[in-house]
Write a protein that holds these residues in place. Structure first.
Motif, PDB file in Angstrom:
ATOM      1  N   MET A 165     -43.509 -68.577 -32.690  1.00 21.01           N
ATOM      2  CA  MET A 165     -42.477 -69.285 -33.452  1.00 21.01           C
ATOM      3  C   MET A 165     -41.921 -70.481 -32.677  1.00 21.01           C
ATOM      4  O   MET A 165     -41.450 -71.460 -33.266  1.00 21.01           O
ATOM      5  N   ASN A 166     -41.993 -70.435 -31.342  1.00 20.27           N
ATOM      6  CA  ASN A 166     -41.514 -71.557 -30.532  1.00 20.27           C
ATOM      7  C   ASN A 166     -42.270 -72.837 -30.864  1.00 20.27           C
ATOM      8  O   ASN A 166     -41.691 -73.928 -30.905  1.00 20.27           O
ATOM      9  N   TYR A 167     -43.566 -72.695 -31.078  1.00 17.69           N
ATOM     10  CA  TYR A 167     -44.367 -73.870 -31.439  1.00 17.69           C
ATOM     11  C   TYR A 167     -43.956 -74.408 -32.806  1.00 17.69           C
ATOM     12  O   TYR A 167     -43.853 -75.627 -33.001  1.00 17.69           O
ATOM     13  N   MET A 168     -43.703 -73.514 -33.761  1.00 22.65           N
ATOM     14  CA  MET A 168     -43.329 -73.946 -35.103  1.00 22.65           C
ATOM     15  C   MET A 168     -42.007 -74.701 -35.083  1.00 22.65           C
ATOM     16  O   MET A 168     -41.828 -75.711 -35.772  1.00 22.65           O
ATOM     17  N   ILE A 169     -41.068 -74.213 -34.267  1.00 20.97           N
ATOM     18  CA  ILE A 169     -39.774 -74.889 -34.137  1.00 20.97           C
ATOM     19  C   ILE A 169     -39.943 -76.248 -33.468  1.00 20.97           C
ATOM     20  O   ILE A 169     -39.366 -77.252 -33.897  1.00 20.97           O
ATOM     21  N   ALA A 170     -40.749 -76.279 -32.391  1.00 21.63           N
ATOM     22  CA  ALA A 170     -40.978 -77.535 -31.680  1.00 21.63           C
ATOM     23  C   ALA A 170     -41.648 -78.570 -32.578  1.00 21.63           C
ATOM     24  O   ALA A 170     -41.322 -79.766 -32.539  1.00 21.63           O
ATOM     25  N   GLU A 171     -42.573 -78.113 -33.427  1.00 22.24           N
ATOM     26  CA  GLU A 171     -43.270 -79.020 -34.338  1.00 22.24           C
ATOM     27  C   GLU A 171     -42.312 -79.544 -35.398  1.00 22.24           C
ATOM     28  O   GLU A 171     -42.330 -80.736 -35.738  1.00 22.24           O
ATOM     29  N   ARG A 172     -41.460 -78.667 -35.894  1.00 17.19           N
ATOM     30  CA  ARG A 172     -40.534 -79.071 -36.953  1.00 17.19           C
ATOM     31  C   ARG A 172     -39.548 -80.120 -36.464  1.00 17.19           C
ATOM     32  O   ARG A 172     -39.214 -81.064 -37.186  1.00 17.19           O
TER      33      ARG A 172
END
Length: 293
Positions: free
Chosen positions: A251-258
């Motif tokens: 989920m860290n990647y998804m947040i960083a991408e967003r």
């Protein structure tokens, strides 16, 4: 000891390897599958586990320890990022929020048996709520309360806790149906994790190693604090040792991408962190079992 550790990790890594094969050769898009899992299967797992879990005063230390697993790394990352002159928003999330879902839940179940499922889910729920609140706040500086209360996992946890604490009797087949649906969540988590491994690139190896070492260091400090100041049972103490040093959550990647917070770098932290768990988890499990002696 090696046979015990290998027996625990084999199912986890075997299913993850199948996920890698699916991602490598069949190339299935797991995004819609992950959404179904997070919106239906995981909430069902949370509802059935917390709804039937015995909630009493003995769970308070575990709840306190789960909060510390977020709070301590959060505080530690301020001086660490300042010392090494790295971006707090980019490096903090992978060191605070770990793979408490698709790795922790099956790992605890295989390592400690069915009695570990309910506390594992409780730890996951606390971590997930913190992730969707503090995690978003770190990168967005906004109030995420409205978003949190709409998350299916949070709704399922709130409903299960309300029913459990109020003593309201629920028709048992409802819990059984939720449990059956929730059993789908764990293998999907592992398959998805394996499929994500296909995105690893050699260019991110240095960042991945640095994040893994830093994550283990902050986790060790967190566990030492819990070990010294929080009165836990042997089982819960063993679980916290593993829980505090898990690799970063996807989920860290998804947040960083967003929020456009160097998503490529965060992806390297997540993927290599989980890849290196092949090395770190056997060592951590060996130490974990020594606590019971």
């Amino acid at each position: 000891m090696f046979t015990i550790v290998a027996g625990i990790l084999f199912p986890v890594f075997a299913i993850t390897l199948v996920g890698f094969a699916i991602g490598r050769w069949i190339k299935i898009d797991f995004q819609p599958i992950n959404r179904i899992n997070m919106d239906f299967f995981v909430p069902a797992l949370v509802f059935s586990s917390i709804g039937t879990m015995s909630l009493d005063i003995t769970k308070i230390p575990l709840l306190g320890a789960s909060i510390l697993t977020t709070l301590i790394p959060f505080l530690l990352m301020f001086p660490i990022c300042k010392l090494f002159k790295i971006n707090f928003k980019v490096w903090a999330l992978p060191n605070i929020f770990r793979n408490t879902g698709n790795l922790a839940i099956p790992l605890f179940t295989y390592a400690f048996g069915p009695q570990a499922l309910a506390p594992a889910v409780l730890l996951f729920v606390v971590s997930a709520c913190a992730h969707f609140s503090l995690g978003f706040a770190i990168v967005s500086k906004g109030n995420q309360l409205k978003k949190i209360i709409k998350i299916p996992t949070f709704i399922a946890a709130f409903l299960a806790l309300s029913l459990n604490l109020s003593g309201i009797t629920v028709w048992p087949p409802i819990y059984e149906a939720a449990a059956l649906l929730g059993q789908t969540a764990v293998p999907i988590m592992l398959l998805s994790l394996g499929a994500q491994m296909c995105n690893m690139k050699l260019a991110g190896l240095k960042v991945g190693i640095a994040c893994t070492l830093l994550s283990l260091a902050t986790g060790a400090i967190t566990f030492l604090t819990i070990y010294l100041f929080v009165p836990l049972s042997t089982l819960h103490l063993q679980m916290m040792l593993l829980f505090t040093m898990l690799p970063p959550a996807a989920m860290n990647y998804m947040i960083a991408e967003r929020f456009n917070m160097e998503p490529t770098k965060v992806a390297s932290m997540v993927l290599y962190g989980n890849f290196f768990s092949v090395i770190t988890l056997p060592i951590l499990l060996t130490i974990t079992f020594s606590l019971a002696q």
